[in-house]
Motif scaffolding. Structure first.
Motif, PDB file in Angstrom:
ATOM      1  N   GLU A 126     -11.284 -16.023   6.606  1.00  0.00           N
ATOM      2  CA  GLU A 126     -11.955 -14.811   6.343  1.00  0.00           C
ATOM      3  C   GLU A 126     -10.985 -13.581   6.327  1.00  0.00           C
ATOM      4  N   ALA A 127     -10.008 -13.606   7.162  1.00  0.00           N
ATOM      5  CA  ALA A 127      -8.956 -12.646   7.137  1.00  0.00           C
ATOM      6  C   ALA A 127      -8.130 -12.356   5.784  1.00  0.00           C
ATOM      7  N   ALA A 128      -7.851 -13.838   5.440  1.00  0.00           N
ATOM      8  CA  ALA A 128      -7.031 -13.683   4.186  1.00  0.00           C
ATOM      9  C   ALA A 128      -7.839 -13.366   3.150  1.00  0.00           C
ATOM     10  N   ALA A 129      -9.244 -13.746   3.026  1.00  0.00           N
ATOM     11  CA  ALA A 129     -10.061 -13.471   1.946  1.00  0.00           C
ATOM     12  C   ALA A 129     -10.092 -11.953   1.700  1.00  0.00           C
ATOM     13  N   CYS A 130     -10.070 -11.053   2.626  1.00  0.00           N
ATOM     14  CA  CYS A 130     -10.192  -9.749   2.579  1.00  0.00           C
ATOM     15  C   CYS A 130      -9.063  -8.876   2.749  1.00  0.00           C
ATOM     16  N   LEU A 131      -7.796  -9.448   2.954  1.00  0.00           N
ATOM     17  CA  LEU A 131      -6.678  -8.594   3.284  1.00  0.00           C
ATOM     18  C   LEU A 131      -6.456  -7.675   2.135  1.00  0.00           C
ATOM     19  N   PHE A 132      -6.097  -8.100   0.833  1.00  0.00           N
ATOM     20  CA  PHE A 132      -5.686  -7.288  -0.154  1.00  0.00           C
ATOM     21  C   PHE A 132      -6.832  -6.104  -0.331  1.00  0.00           C
ATOM     22  N   ARG A 133      -7.975  -6.640  -0.374  1.00  0.00           N
ATOM     23  CA  ARG A 133      -9.216  -5.671  -0.894  1.00  0.00           C
ATOM     24  C   ARG A 133      -9.318  -4.403   0.403  1.00  0.00           C
ATOM     25  N   LEU A 134      -9.209  -4.825   1.777  1.00  0.00           N
ATOM     26  CA  LEU A 134      -9.123  -3.712   2.881  1.00  0.00           C
ATOM     27  C   LEU A 134      -7.697  -3.212   2.544  1.00  0.00           C
ATOM     28  N   LEU A 135      -6.871  -3.515   2.364  1.00  0.00           N
ATOM     29  CA  LEU A 135      -5.628  -2.695   2.249  1.00  0.00           C
ATOM     30  C   LEU A 135      -5.840  -1.580   1.269  1.00  0.00           C
ATOM     31  N   HIS A 136      -6.381  -2.037   0.008  1.00  0.00           N
ATOM     32  CA  HIS A 136      -6.465  -1.352  -1.211  1.00  0.00           C
ATOM     33  C   HIS A 136      -7.600  -0.181  -0.730  1.00  0.00           C
ATOM     34  N   GLU A 137      -8.649  -0.517  -0.012  1.00  0.00           N
ATOM     35  CA  GLU A 137      -9.681   0.395   0.572  1.00  0.00           C
ATOM     36  C   GLU A 137      -9.381   1.369   1.347  1.00  0.00           C
ATOM     37  N   ILE A 138      -8.326   0.876   2.330  1.00  0.00           N
ATOM     38  CA  ILE A 138      -7.985   1.904   3.364  1.00  0.00           C
ATOM     39  C   ILE A 138      -6.847   3.042   2.538  1.00  0.00           C
ATOM     40  N   ASP A 139      -6.100   2.487   1.813  1.00  0.00           N
ATOM     41  CA  ASP A 139      -5.446   3.467   0.949  1.00  0.00           C
ATOM     42  C   ASP A 139      -5.933   4.347   0.084  1.00  0.00           C
ATOM     43  N   ALA A 140      -6.981   3.716  -0.243  1.00  0.00           N
ATOM     44  CA  ALA A 140      -7.878   4.716  -1.134  1.00  0.00           C
ATOM     45  C   ALA A 140      -8.385   6.105  -0.209  1.00  0.00           C
ATOM     46  N   THR A 141      -8.294   5.979   1.057  1.00  0.00           N
ATOM     47  CA  THR A 141      -8.863   7.179   1.736  1.00  0.00           C
ATOM     48  C   THR A 141      -7.773   8.090   1.996  1.00  0.00           C
ATOM     49  N   GLY A 154     -12.563   1.635  14.497  1.00  0.00           N
ATOM     50  CA  GLY A 154     -12.630   1.990  13.250  1.00  0.00           C
ATOM     51  C   GLY A 154     -13.496   1.064  12.557  1.00  0.00           C
ATOM     52  N   PRO A 155     -13.786   1.178  11.264  1.00  0.00           N
ATOM     53  CA  PRO A 155     -14.822   0.410  10.625  1.00  0.00           C
ATOM     54  C   PRO A 155     -14.107  -0.833   9.951  1.00  0.00           C
ATOM     55  N   TRP A 156     -12.629  -0.948   9.819  1.00  0.00           N
ATOM     56  CA  TRP A 156     -11.835  -2.049   9.227  1.00  0.00           C
ATOM     57  C   TRP A 156     -11.583  -3.264   9.968  1.00  0.00           C
ATOM     58  N   THR A 157     -11.855  -4.245   9.672  1.00  0.00           N
ATOM     59  CA  THR A 157     -11.425  -5.350  10.487  1.00  0.00           C
ATOM     60  C   THR A 157     -11.231  -6.719   9.426  1.00  0.00           C
ATOM     61  N   LEU A 158      -9.983  -7.589   9.583  1.00  0.00           N
ATOM     62  CA  LEU A 158      -9.840  -8.488   8.777  1.00  0.00           C
ATOM     63  C   LEU A 158     -10.945  -9.447   9.160  1.00  0.00           C
ATOM     64  N   SER A 159     -11.199  -9.774  10.327  1.00  0.00           N
ATOM     65  CA  SER A 159     -12.122 -10.884  10.781  1.00  0.00           C
ATOM     66  C   SER A 159     -12.303 -10.373  12.320  1.00  0.00           C
ATOM     67  N   ALA A 160     -13.683  -9.880  12.387  1.00  0.00           N
ATOM     68  CA  ALA A 160     -14.210  -9.619  13.832  1.00  0.00           C
ATOM     69  C   ALA A 160     -14.041 -11.003  14.667  1.00  0.00           C
ATOM     70  N   PRO A 169       0.736  -1.241   0.163  1.00  0.00           N
ATOM     71  CA  PRO A 169      -0.069  -0.065   0.066  1.00  0.00           C
ATOM     72  C   PRO A 169       0.785   1.278  -0.227  1.00  0.00           C
ATOM     73  N   HIS A 170       0.412   2.663  -0.500  1.00  0.00           N
ATOM     74  CA  HIS A 170       0.998   3.731  -0.546  1.00  0.00           C
ATOM     75  C   HIS A 170       1.240   4.039   0.968  1.00  0.00           C
ATOM     76  N   ALA A 171       0.374   3.909   1.988  1.00  0.00           N
ATOM     77  CA  ALA A 171       0.449   4.128   3.568  1.00  0.00           C
ATOM     78  C   ALA A 171       1.370   3.343   4.069  1.00  0.00           C
ATOM     79  N   GLU A 172       2.140   3.701   5.036  1.00  0.00           N
ATOM     80  CA  GLU A 172       2.878   2.902   5.825  1.00  0.00           C
ATOM     81  C   GLU A 172       2.467   1.970   6.829  1.00  0.00           C
ATOM     82  N   LEU A 173       2.901   0.782   6.923  1.00  0.00           N
ATOM     83  CA  LEU A 173       2.372  -0.024   8.068  1.00  0.00           C
ATOM     84  C   LEU A 173       3.062  -0.050   9.218  1.00  0.00           C
TER      85      LEU A 173
END
Ligand code: TXA
Ligand code: MG
Length: 312
Positions: A264-279, A252-258, A225-229
């Motif tokens: 579930e965490a693996a399934a959404c890992l890249f999608r969420l990183l992209h989403e957070i980056d987009a903010t 906050g709104p983002w969780t890999l798996s509540a 991601p562009h953001a630092e981790l």
């Protein structure tokens, strides 16, 4: 587990998110619905791979491939010449590509192939969707060329093993990338380099993984991601977005798996990183991820994404 070749039952199981092993002319594939994040995560889990190497998406014809990726003139030439057959083409993902980002391991590219084994084609048509399929062997074991090989190692992880006899080619597909900087051979396989060069009318550069067969992902340019981790963070600091896991999801709104589920965490890992980056945030704090099951692969990818950037 269905032991007969009940194609409709196998296709139905795939559409429901289960895994189906099927024959191709190269090796048997461990198939999952490419458009279902959790099914793709289950493929990685069944393989027991310690990292997310991108997977090949299988489709029944070139038209279906052209709907998923941007094919250059060279890529089209190779598709026309060798499909169906043991060639995988890495091309840019189309903007509306429905294939899980996890299958691309977060990269903007996608590997696609049209296999020639009649049972593979029958299965892909019955599935009515693209199918990701790495070779159907646990990580570190040799690739399976009979249904018996697959059953031996993976029978508890799949809904069905379609038996199409012994694979004729017996080695994996040749992987060629066509990403705008000219075709490159990424993996030697069923189609010799010379045949590819004959069709293109010029030499192709080799960026082969074969010297490090167990670490092909190492040589790929990895998604970061562009953001630092900041990893292993119990809570966000001022100015950080927070990516939670399990009980640590209240910031906050983002969780890999509540519920703390690693698939579930693996399934959404890249999608969420992209989403957070987009903010546009500049830092992302990530909750600790356990080191078992798919947790190893998730931690591997987070560590790489958090590492100081090189320009390569
Ligand atoms: O013959 C085959 O290709 C078999 C059968 C089942 O189709 N499948 C197979 O998949 O060998 P797998 O996952 O074991 O190997 C996929 C290869 C890896 O070397 C991976 O790095 C490369 O394809 N690959 C996939 N997507 C890529 C991408 N976007 N960019 C670069 N390389 C990619
Ligand atoms: Mg493999």
């Amino acid at each position: 587990m269905a032991s007969n070749n009940d194609m409709q039952a196998a296709a139905q199981a795939l559409r429901e998110g289960q895994l189906v092993a099927f024959p191709t002319e190269t090796v048997y594939g461990l198939g999952g619905d490419a458009t279902n994040d959790e099914a793709v995560a289950r493929v990685y889990a069944a393989k027991g791979r310690p990292s997310f190497n991108p997977l090949i998406t299988h489709v029944p014809d070139a038209e279906a491939a052209f709907a998923l990726g941007e094919f250059s003139a060279d890529a089209r030439k190779l598709a026309v010449a060798f499909w169906p057959g043991p060639l995988s083409l890495v091309v840019p993902r189309k903007a509306n590509c429905p294939v899980s980002l996890l299958a691309s391991a977060g990269l903007p590219s996608i590997a696609i192939r049209v296999p020639s084994h009649p049972m593979a084609l029958e299965f892909l048509r019955a599935a009515e969707r693209p199918v990701v399929a790495p070779s159907a062997n646990p990580s570190g074991k040799i690739s399976p060329t009979t249904a018996e090989h697959v059953r031996k190692h993976l029978k508890d992880k799949v809904a069905a093993v379609l038996d199409g006899g012994r694979c004729k080619v017996g080695v994996e597909s040749t992987v060629v990338s066509c990403l705008g900087d000219g075709p490159k051979l990424l993996r030697h396989g069923g189609i010799p380099r010379a045949e590819i060069e004959k069709v293109l009318g010029h030499a192709v550069a080799v960026e082969s993984h074969s010297a490090r067969p167990h670490a092909p992902g190492q040589l790929l340019s990895h998604y970061a991601p562009h953001a630092e981790l900041r990893l292993n963070a119990d809570r966000p600091r001022e100015g950080e977005a927070y990516l939670g896991f399990g009980p640590l999801h209240a910031h906050g709104p983002w969780t890999l798996s509540a519920r703390g589920d690693l698939v579930e965490a693996a399934a959404c890992l890249f999608r969420l990183l992209h989403e957070i980056d987009a903010t546009g945030v500049s830092r992302i704090a990530v909750a600790p991820i356990p080191h078992h099951g798919l947790g190893d692969a998730i931690n591997d990818r987070l560590l790489r994404a958090a590492a100081p950037r090189d320009t390569a």
